[in-house]
Design a protein around this motif. Structure first.
Motif, PDB file in Angstrom:
ATOM      1  N   ARG A   1       0.694  -8.539 -10.592  1.00 14.13           N
ATOM      2  CA  ARG A   1       2.320  -8.554 -10.595  1.00 14.13           C
ATOM      3  C   ARG A   1       2.760  -9.513  -9.739  1.00 14.13           C
ATOM      4  NH1 ARG A   1      -0.215  -4.358  -8.801  1.00 14.13           N
ATOM      5  NH2 ARG A   1      -0.065  -3.627  -6.703  1.00 14.13           N
TER       6      ARG A   1
ATOM      7  N   THR B   1      -6.435  -3.507  -6.944  1.00 14.52           N
ATOM      8  CA  THR B   1      -5.130  -3.277  -7.376  1.00 14.52           C
ATOM      9  C   THR B   1      -3.825  -4.097  -6.847  1.00 14.52           C
ATOM     10  OG1 THR B   1      -5.078  -1.936  -5.228  1.00 14.52           O
ATOM     11  CG2 THR B   1      -5.935  -0.600  -7.396  1.00 14.52           C
ATOM     12  N   ARG B   2      -4.340  -5.043  -5.729  1.00 11.90           N
ATOM     13  CA  ARG B   2      -3.281  -5.766  -5.097  1.00 11.90           C
ATOM     14  C   ARG B   2      -2.348  -6.766  -6.401  1.00 11.90           C
ATOM     15  NH1 ARG B   2      -4.558  -8.861  -0.079  1.00 11.90           N
ATOM     16  NH2 ARG B   2      -3.887 -10.475  -1.258  1.00 11.90           N
TER      17      ARG B   2
ATOM     18  N   SER C   1       5.042  -1.514  -0.161  1.00  8.76           N
ATOM     19  CA  SER C   1       4.424   0.343  -0.121  1.00  8.76           C
ATOM     20  C   SER C   1       3.751   0.723   1.030  1.00  8.76           C
ATOM     21  CB  SER C   1       3.704   0.475  -1.705  1.00  8.76           C
ATOM     22  OG  SER C   1       4.302   0.223  -2.828  1.00  8.76           O
ATOM     23  N   CYS C   2       2.774   0.150   1.277  1.00  9.00           N
ATOM     24  CA  CYS C   2       2.029   0.829   2.182  1.00  9.00           C
ATOM     25  C   CYS C   2       1.903   0.674   3.609  1.00  9.00           C
ATOM     26  CB  CYS C   2       0.286   0.647   1.652  1.00  9.00           C
ATOM     27  SG  CYS C   2       0.108   1.490   0.152  1.00  9.00           S
TER      28      CYS C   2
ATOM     29  N   LYS D   1      -2.738   0.301   3.830  1.00  9.46           N
ATOM     30  CA  LYS D   1      -2.943  -1.180   3.948  1.00  9.46           C
ATOM     31  C   LYS D   1      -1.522  -1.633   4.603  1.00  9.46           C
ATOM     32  CE  LYS D   1      -4.041  -5.621   3.237  1.00  9.46           C
ATOM     33  NZ  LYS D   1      -3.221  -6.174   3.932  1.00  9.46           N
TER      34      LYS D   1
ATOM     35  N   SER E   1       2.085  -4.261   3.283  1.00 11.58           N
ATOM     36  CA  SER E   1       2.643  -4.054   2.146  1.00 11.58           C
ATOM     37  C   SER E   1       4.016  -3.213   1.764  1.00 11.58           C
ATOM     38  CB  SER E   1       1.412  -3.006   1.395  1.00 11.58           C
ATOM     39  OG  SER E   1       2.232  -2.427   0.381  1.00 11.58           O
TER      40      SER E   1
ATOM     41  N   SER F   1      -5.233   3.526   0.732  1.00  7.85           N
ATOM     42  CA  SER F   1      -4.878   2.518  -0.207  1.00  7.85           C
ATOM     43  C   SER F   1      -6.083   2.209  -1.020  1.00  7.85           C
ATOM     44  CB  SER F   1      -4.423   1.537   0.458  1.00  7.85           C
ATOM     45  OG  SER F   1      -3.066   1.833   1.246  1.00  7.85           O
ATOM     46  N   SER F   2      -5.823   2.158  -2.654  1.00 16.08           N
ATOM     47  CA  SER F   2      -6.857   1.714  -3.311  1.00 16.08           C
ATOM     48  C   SER F   2      -7.680   0.431  -3.177  1.00 16.08           C
ATOM     49  CB  SER F   2      -6.439   1.693  -4.692  1.00 16.08           C
ATOM     50  OG  SER F   2      -5.999   3.229  -5.128  1.00 16.08           O
ATOM     51  N   CYS F   3      -6.509  -0.400  -2.491  1.00 17.45           N
ATOM     52  CA  CYS F   3      -7.075  -1.690  -2.343  1.00 17.45           C
ATOM     53  C   CYS F   3      -7.994  -2.046  -0.986  1.00 17.45           C
ATOM     54  CB  CYS F   3      -5.925  -2.915  -2.068  1.00 17.45           C
ATOM     55  SG  CYS F   3      -4.714  -2.371  -0.981  1.00 17.45           S
TER      56      CYS F   3
ATOM     57  N   PHE G   1      -5.563   5.767  -3.871  1.00 23.26           N
ATOM     58  CA  PHE G   1      -4.306   5.753  -4.552  1.00 23.26           C
ATOM     59  C   PHE G   1      -3.577   4.569  -4.469  1.00 23.26           C
ATOM     60  CE2 PHE G   1       0.145   7.019  -5.355  1.00 23.26           C
ATOM     61  CZ  PHE G   1      -0.035   7.541  -6.467  1.00 23.26           C
ATOM     62  N   CYS G   2      -3.168   3.727  -5.395  1.00 20.53           N
ATOM     63  CA  CYS G   2      -2.106   2.749  -5.355  1.00 20.53           C
ATOM     64  C   CYS G   2      -0.653   3.213  -5.838  1.00 20.53           C
ATOM     65  CB  CYS G   2      -2.742   1.742  -6.090  1.00 20.53           C
ATOM     66  SG  CYS G   2      -1.512   0.455  -6.206  1.00 20.53           S
ATOM     67  N   PRO G   3       0.272   3.218  -4.937  1.00 17.12           N
ATOM     68  CA  PRO G   3       1.548   3.491  -5.176  1.00 17.12           C
ATOM     69  C   PRO G   3       2.073   2.562  -6.409  1.00 17.12           C
ATOM     70  CG  PRO G   3       1.382   3.632  -2.991  1.00 17.12           C
ATOM     71  CD  PRO G   3       0.209   3.113  -3.537  1.00 17.12           C
ATOM     72  N   GLU G   4       1.772   1.473  -6.496  1.00 13.46           N
ATOM     73  CA  GLU G   4       2.535   0.549  -7.248  1.00 13.46           C
ATOM     74  C   GLU G   4       1.946   0.475  -8.936  1.00 13.46           C
ATOM     75  OE1 GLU G   4       2.705  -3.372  -5.470  1.00 13.46           O
ATOM     76  OE2 GLU G   4       3.511  -2.390  -3.502  1.00 13.46           O
TER      77      GLU G   4
HETATM   78  S1  SF4 Z   1       0.593  -0.490  -3.063  1.00 13.70           S
HETATM   79 FE1  SF4 Z   1      -0.783  -0.153  -1.400  1.00 13.70          FE
HETATM   80  S2  SF4 Z   1      -2.718   0.424  -2.634  1.00 13.70           S
HETATM   81 FE2  SF4 Z   1      -1.469  -0.791  -3.931  1.00 13.70          FE
HETATM   82  S3  SF4 Z   1      -2.188  -2.705  -3.803  1.00 13.70           S
HETATM   83 FE3  SF4 Z   1      -0.259  -2.577  -2.393  1.00 13.70          FE
HETATM   84  S4  SF4 Z   1      -1.157  -2.239  -0.426  1.00 13.70           S
HETATM   85 FE4  SF4 Z   1      -2.829  -1.668  -2.061  1.00 13.70          FE
END
Ligand code: SF4
Length: 136
Positions: free
Chosen positions: A51, A16-17, A100-101, A95, A98, A8-10, A39-42
């Motif tokens: 956001r 990227t959060r 996503s993660c 992460k 989340s 996760s990029s964050c 990588f950050c999917p969002e």
């Molecule tokens: S989508 Fe994943 S990588 Fe992106 S900010 Fe959220 S937890 Fe971090």
């Protein structure tokens, strides 16, 4: 040659959060053992940073205003999978909590800090494709 891993990029200090911040930085720890691919999917889905916070309810993703962003989250998750296939990645450090993660526990969709059993959208797609997800 070090093994490629998705991270996760964050988790490597990138802001990227949803609140334009990062989380705990594990780059040095991972970089000594692995080839880190952030990588950050969002963000990959084209969502802005910062956001509005999002949570999962009944399998769909909504932001705090009730806007359904499920398709965006699926898009980002599938981009993550594409990268994993490209780099032959079998392990992802993602992460916790989340939408996503997250793995194992995510927020319940009420935006009140309550956790329930469940996985983020990217975690689910990666796991369904045989990629081990390690929650950080
Ligand atoms: S989508 Fe994943 S990588 Fe992106 S900010 Fe959220 S937890 Fe971090």
């Amino acid at each position: 040659m070090k093994e490629n891993v998705l991270v996760s990029s964050c988790l490597i200090g990138l802001n990227t959060r949803y609140d334009k911040k990062s989380s705990k930085n594990i780059f040095d720890e991972l970089n000594s053992k692995y080839n880190v691919i952030p990588f950050c999917p969002e963000q990959a889905a084209g969502l802005p940073t910062p956001r509005k916070p999002c949570e999962i309810k009944d399998g769909k993703v909504y932001n705090i205003d009730g806007v359904d962003l499920t398709e965006d989250f699926l898009y980002g998750a599938n981009e993550a999978l594409k990268l994993c296939k490209m780099y032959k990645i079998k392990k992802a450090f993602l992460k916790a909590k989340s939408p996503s993660c997250g793995k194992g526990k995510i927020y319940d969709g009420s935006f009140s800090g309550v956790l329930v059993d469940g996985n983020g959208i990217a975690t689910r797609i990666l796991q369904e494709n045989g990629i081990e997800v390690i929650s950080i």
